[in-house]
Structure formats: C-alpha cells, structure tokens
Design a protein around this motif. Structure first.
Motif, PDB file in Angstrom:
ATOM      1  N   CYS A 100      31.521 -27.608 -46.687  1.00 53.14           N
ATOM      2  CA  CYS A 100      31.835 -27.215 -47.926  1.00 53.14           C
ATOM      3  C   CYS A 100      32.439 -28.590 -48.376  1.00 53.14           C
ATOM      4  CB  CYS A 100      33.088 -26.354 -47.764  1.00 53.14           C
ATOM      5  SG  CYS A 100      32.900 -24.929 -46.882  1.00 53.14           S
ATOM      6  N   ARG A 101      32.354 -28.484 -49.735  1.00 48.02           N
ATOM      7  CA  ARG A 101      33.017 -29.663 -50.587  1.00 48.02           C
ATOM      8  C   ARG A 101      33.946 -29.200 -51.626  1.00 48.02           C
ATOM      9  NH1 ARG A 101      29.278 -34.203 -50.525  1.00 48.02           N
ATOM     10  NH2 ARG A 101      27.486 -33.821 -49.591  1.00 48.02           N
ATOM     11  N   VAL A 102      34.882 -30.185 -51.483  1.00 46.59           N
ATOM     12  CA  VAL A 102      36.046 -30.216 -52.546  1.00 46.59           C
ATOM     13  C   VAL A 102      36.134 -31.531 -53.114  1.00 46.59           C
ATOM     14  CG1 VAL A 102      37.289 -28.499 -51.104  1.00 46.59           C
ATOM     15  CG2 VAL A 102      37.851 -30.750 -50.870  1.00 46.59           C
ATOM     16  N   PRO A 103      36.974 -31.740 -54.388  1.00 49.54           N
ATOM     17  CA  PRO A 103      37.106 -32.782 -55.016  1.00 49.54           C
ATOM     18  C   PRO A 103      38.089 -33.633 -54.171  1.00 49.54           C
ATOM     19  CG  PRO A 103      37.417 -30.988 -56.421  1.00 49.54           C
ATOM     20  CD  PRO A 103      37.158 -30.329 -55.210  1.00 49.54           C
ATOM     21  N   ARG A 104      37.713 -34.796 -54.323  1.00 51.79           N
ATOM     22  CA  ARG A 104      38.365 -35.746 -53.385  1.00 51.79           C
ATOM     23  C   ARG A 104      39.877 -35.979 -53.971  1.00 51.79           C
ATOM     24  NH1 ARG A 104      36.817 -40.266 -50.002  1.00 51.79           N
ATOM     25  NH2 ARG A 104      34.589 -39.744 -50.815  1.00 51.79           N
ATOM     26  N   SER A 105      41.024 -36.208 -53.109  1.00 50.10           N
ATOM     27  CA  SER A 105      42.225 -36.106 -53.446  1.00 50.10           C
ATOM     28  C   SER A 105      42.443 -37.516 -54.180  1.00 50.10           C
ATOM     29  CB  SER A 105      43.172 -35.875 -52.556  1.00 50.10           C
ATOM     30  OG  SER A 105      43.249 -34.734 -52.066  1.00 50.10           O
ATOM     31  N   ARG A 106      42.287 -38.776 -53.640  1.00 50.28           N
ATOM     32  CA  ARG A 106      42.316 -40.139 -54.070  1.00 50.28           C
ATOM     33  C   ARG A 106      41.011 -40.932 -53.982  1.00 50.28           C
ATOM     34  NH1 ARG A 106      44.695 -44.823 -52.293  1.00 50.28           N
ATOM     35  NH2 ARG A 106      45.763 -45.928 -53.961  1.00 50.28           N
ATOM     36  N   GLU A 107      40.511 -41.648 -54.619  1.00 47.73           N
ATOM     37  CA  GLU A 107      39.464 -42.524 -54.444  1.00 47.73           C
ATOM     38  C   GLU A 107      40.095 -43.901 -53.963  1.00 47.73           C
ATOM     39  OE1 GLU A 107      36.474 -42.005 -54.583  1.00 47.73           O
ATOM     40  OE2 GLU A 107      36.122 -40.203 -55.681  1.00 47.73           O
ATOM     41  N   VAL A 108      39.294 -44.692 -53.489  1.00 47.98           N
ATOM     42  CA  VAL A 108      39.795 -46.070 -52.961  1.00 47.98           C
ATOM     43  C   VAL A 108      40.142 -46.667 -54.243  1.00 47.98           C
ATOM     44  CG1 VAL A 108      38.967 -48.240 -51.702  1.00 47.98           C
ATOM     45  CG2 VAL A 108      38.185 -45.994 -50.997  1.00 47.98           C
ATOM     46  N   GLN A 109      41.438 -47.404 -54.054  1.00 43.17           N
ATOM     47  CA  GLN A 109      42.127 -48.037 -55.136  1.00 43.17           C
ATOM     48  C   GLN A 109      42.412 -47.484 -56.316  1.00 43.17           C
ATOM     49  OE1 GLN A 109      39.139 -51.494 -55.801  1.00 43.17           O
ATOM     50  NE2 GLN A 109      39.794 -52.421 -54.056  1.00 43.17           N
ATOM     51  N   GLN A 110      42.481 -45.992 -56.132  1.00 46.69           N
ATOM     52  CA  GLN A 110      42.777 -45.402 -57.572  1.00 46.69           C
ATOM     53  C   GLN A 110      44.330 -45.435 -57.601  1.00 46.69           C
ATOM     54  OE1 GLN A 110      41.814 -41.240 -56.870  1.00 46.69           O
ATOM     55  NE2 GLN A 110      43.276 -40.705 -58.896  1.00 46.69           N
ATOM     56  N   SER A 111      44.957 -45.530 -58.990  1.00 49.27           N
ATOM     57  CA  SER A 111      46.204 -45.695 -58.775  1.00 49.27           C
ATOM     58  C   SER A 111      46.994 -44.180 -58.533  1.00 49.27           C
ATOM     59  CB  SER A 111      46.440 -45.782 -60.408  1.00 49.27           C
ATOM     60  OG  SER A 111      46.392 -44.768 -61.032  1.00 49.27           O
ATOM     61  N   TRP A 112      48.405 -44.678 -57.985  1.00 47.11           N
ATOM     62  CA  TRP A 112      49.254 -43.427 -57.429  1.00 47.11           C
ATOM     63  C   TRP A 112      49.434 -42.476 -58.638  1.00 47.11           C
ATOM     64  CZ3 TRP A 112      48.798 -43.136 -52.438  1.00 47.11           C
ATOM     65  CH2 TRP A 112      48.794 -44.249 -51.713  1.00 47.11           C
ATOM     66  N   LEU A 139      41.850 -29.303 -38.530  1.00 42.46           N
ATOM     67  CA  LEU A 139      41.828 -30.534 -37.503  1.00 42.46           C
ATOM     68  C   LEU A 139      41.627 -31.652 -38.664  1.00 42.46           C
ATOM     69  CD1 LEU A 139      41.958 -32.033 -35.098  1.00 42.46           C
ATOM     70  CD2 LEU A 139      39.316 -31.724 -34.818  1.00 42.46           C
ATOM     71  N   CYS A 140      42.394 -32.688 -38.780  1.00 47.01           N
ATOM     72  CA  CYS A 140      42.297 -33.660 -39.544  1.00 47.01           C
ATOM     73  C   CYS A 140      42.783 -34.972 -38.983  1.00 47.01           C
ATOM     74  CB  CYS A 140      42.936 -33.707 -41.124  1.00 47.01           C
ATOM     75  SG  CYS A 140      44.504 -33.013 -41.026  1.00 47.01           S
ATOM     76  N   ASN A 141      42.438 -36.324 -39.600  1.00 46.95           N
ATOM     77  CA  ASN A 141      42.885 -37.319 -38.902  1.00 46.95           C
ATOM     78  C   ASN A 141      42.919 -38.581 -40.096  1.00 46.95           C
ATOM     79  OD1 ASN A 141      39.996 -37.658 -39.786  1.00 46.95           O
ATOM     80  ND2 ASN A 141      39.388 -39.375 -38.223  1.00 46.95           N
ATOM     81  N   GLY A 142      43.343 -38.091 -41.210  1.00 45.71           N
ATOM     82  CA  GLY A 142      43.898 -39.035 -41.956  1.00 45.71           C
ATOM     83  C   GLY A 142      43.303 -39.127 -43.558  1.00 45.71           C
ATOM     84  N   PRO A 143      42.173 -38.424 -43.626  1.00 48.05           N
ATOM     85  CA  PRO A 143      41.622 -38.710 -45.112  1.00 48.05           C
ATOM     86  C   PRO A 143      42.610 -38.127 -46.093  1.00 48.05           C
ATOM     87  CG  PRO A 143      40.371 -37.238 -44.058  1.00 48.05           C
ATOM     88  CD  PRO A 143      41.250 -37.953 -43.077  1.00 48.05           C
ATOM     89  N   GLY A 144      42.975 -38.312 -47.490  1.00 53.89           N
ATOM     90  CA  GLY A 144      43.655 -37.931 -48.324  1.00 53.89           C
ATOM     91  C   GLY A 144      43.135 -36.450 -48.578  1.00 53.89           C
ATOM     92  N   THR A 145      41.770 -36.176 -48.524  1.00 53.63           N
ATOM     93  CA  THR A 145      41.381 -34.728 -48.771  1.00 53.63           C
ATOM     94  C   THR A 145      42.026 -33.687 -47.981  1.00 53.63           C
ATOM     95  OG1 THR A 145      39.249 -35.792 -49.343  1.00 53.63           O
ATOM     96  CG2 THR A 145      39.470 -33.470 -48.969  1.00 53.63           C
ATOM     97  N   CYS A 146      42.851 -34.049 -46.701  1.00 55.23           N
ATOM     98  CA  CYS A 146      43.265 -33.345 -45.786  1.00 55.23           C
ATOM     99  C   CYS A 146      44.576 -32.495 -46.314  1.00 55.23           C
ATOM    100  CB  CYS A 146      43.458 -33.656 -44.455  1.00 55.23           C
ATOM    101  SG  CYS A 146      44.690 -35.095 -44.405  1.00 55.23           S
ATOM    102  N   ILE A 147      45.277 -33.435 -47.248  1.00 52.82           N
ATOM    103  CA  ILE A 147      46.722 -32.946 -47.845  1.00 52.82           C
ATOM    104  C   ILE A 147      46.622 -31.417 -48.512  1.00 52.82           C
ATOM    105  CG2 ILE A 147      48.463 -33.462 -49.420  1.00 52.82           C
ATOM    106  CD1 ILE A 147      48.395 -35.229 -46.834  1.00 52.82           C
ATOM    107  N   PRO A 148      45.808 -31.297 -49.463  1.00 50.19           N
ATOM    108  CA  PRO A 148      45.811 -29.887 -50.015  1.00 50.19           C
ATOM    109  C   PRO A 148      45.207 -28.834 -49.181  1.00 50.19           C
ATOM    110  CG  PRO A 148      44.079 -31.431 -50.985  1.00 50.19           C
ATOM    111  CD  PRO A 148      44.960 -32.317 -50.124  1.00 50.19           C
TER     112      PRO A 148
END
Length: 213
Positions: A100-112, A139-148
């Motif tokens: 499944c695909r979801v929008p990325r929470s934060r791209e590399v170098q994206q502002s906070w 199960l997750c290991n760090g990508p911002g996508t796992c927060i939501p």
C-alpha cells in the motif's frame, strides 16, 4: 458559560485519551503475538536503507506472521521491487502480502514547519488504511512515514477496537542517539529495539539483542 462548558468538555476528552493511551501502552507487554494463531503485520518500509533493514528483520520471523501489509511512501520508486523480490524468495505456499502507498510525512531536507502539514496529510490516508487492515502489529524502523501509521494503530486501541502492538527497531546507524522518529515512538512503543549497547544504557525501556541486521 458556554465557552467554559466547551473547554471542560475538551479537557475531559483529552484526559480520556491520555488515560486510554496509558492503558493501551501498559497492556502491550502482556500481549504475546502469535499465541493465538497468525499475526497480521503492517510493515512500514522507508526508502533505501530502511527498507533493506526491515526486510532483514522479517527474515527472522516465522510463517505465523502473515498476512504482511507493506506500506511505502507514494514517492518511493525502489522499495516495491525489493519487497516483491524478498517475498518471492520466502517460498512459502501460504505467503500473503500486499503493498500500500501513503503520502510521505517528510521529504529529505523538507522544513520542519511544512512537515507538520505533510504529516497531517499522511495521517489522513493512514487512518482509513489501518482501520481497514486492523493489523495485530506495526513493525517499523525509523522512516517518518511510520509516525501517522503508528498513531492510527494506537487510536484503534484507544477507541477499544483492537490492541495493535507497536514494534520499533532503531536503525543500526544510530549509535549514540535515537532518530527523531525513535524519540517520538519510544514512550508509546510496546517493544523498542536498539542495536548498540550505548543506546540501551541511555534508554532503559529499550531492548538490546546485538546486531539484528
């Protein structure tokens, strides 16, 4: 008077969610995945090294961990191929998986500041996905996508629909400090694994089993 009543209602609702979150997190230790049959797993795969590491972790799981629902960012063009290759090599006759695909929470170098908006947008897609799949474990290991996605899993428990285990494995590249995602999920995760003893000493809740990838 009306404003006071509304404020009181909001405070009571917040208190309810805090208490329910505490109960959900505390009861996670007594829940043993696989003790009652198959375990449905939602696997959060980040791009690049995150996907490679989480697939290494899955190599150690038994056939009971099925179906596996992989979630990747909609801008990730590499992880799907890695996942399909991994699944084809498992050679399990009853192997079941979806991507499944979801929008990325934060791209590399994206502002906070802008990442707050993108994370809320990712949550908008993650909530119906997790509520539909109702996994036993995330199960997750760090990508911002796992927060939501983890937030959606916790919400299932808070609402009393289903207890979802949050299992987090910090990336092997984190030696002295946790990643931002790790710091956010450390208080609410049911199992929090680190791969360096230095992190285990700093974070007493964490579990150190040596190098897992």
């Amino acid at each position: 008077m009306l404003l006071l009543g509304f404020t009181s209602a909001v405070l009571l609702l917040c208190l309810f969610f805090i208490i329910r979150l505490y109960i959900v997190v505390k009861t996670g230790a007594s829940y043993k995945p696989g003790s009652k049959g198959r375990v449905s797993v939602l696997v959060v795969a980040g791009s690049g090294g995150h996907t490679t590491e989480v697939l290494h972790l899955l190599q150690c799981t038994s056939a009971a961990y099925t179906p596996r629902h992989y979630v990747i960012a909609d801008t990730d063009r590499m992880s799907e191929e890695k996942i399909c290759t991994f699944e084809s090599l498992k050679q399990q006759s009853d192997s079941q998986f979806t991507i499944c695909r979801v929008p990325r929470s934060r791209e590399v170098q994206q502002s906070w500041s802008s990442s707050v908006v993108s994370t809320l947008n990712a949550l908008r897609y993650s909530l119906p996905l997790v509520f539909r799949l109702r996994p036993d474990m995330v199960l997750c290991n760090g990508p911002g996508t796992c927060i939501p996605l983890c937030a959606a899993g916790l919400l299932l428990g808070i609402l009393g629909i289903k207890k979802v285990l949050i299992v987090y494995a910090e990336s092997i590249c984190r030696v002295q400090t946790l990643s931002l995602t790790g710091k956010i999920l450390y208080p609410v995760s049911d199992y929090f694994f680190v791969q360096w003893a230095s992190l285990r000493d700093k974070y007493p809740k964490s579990i150190f089993l040596g190098r897992m990838v």
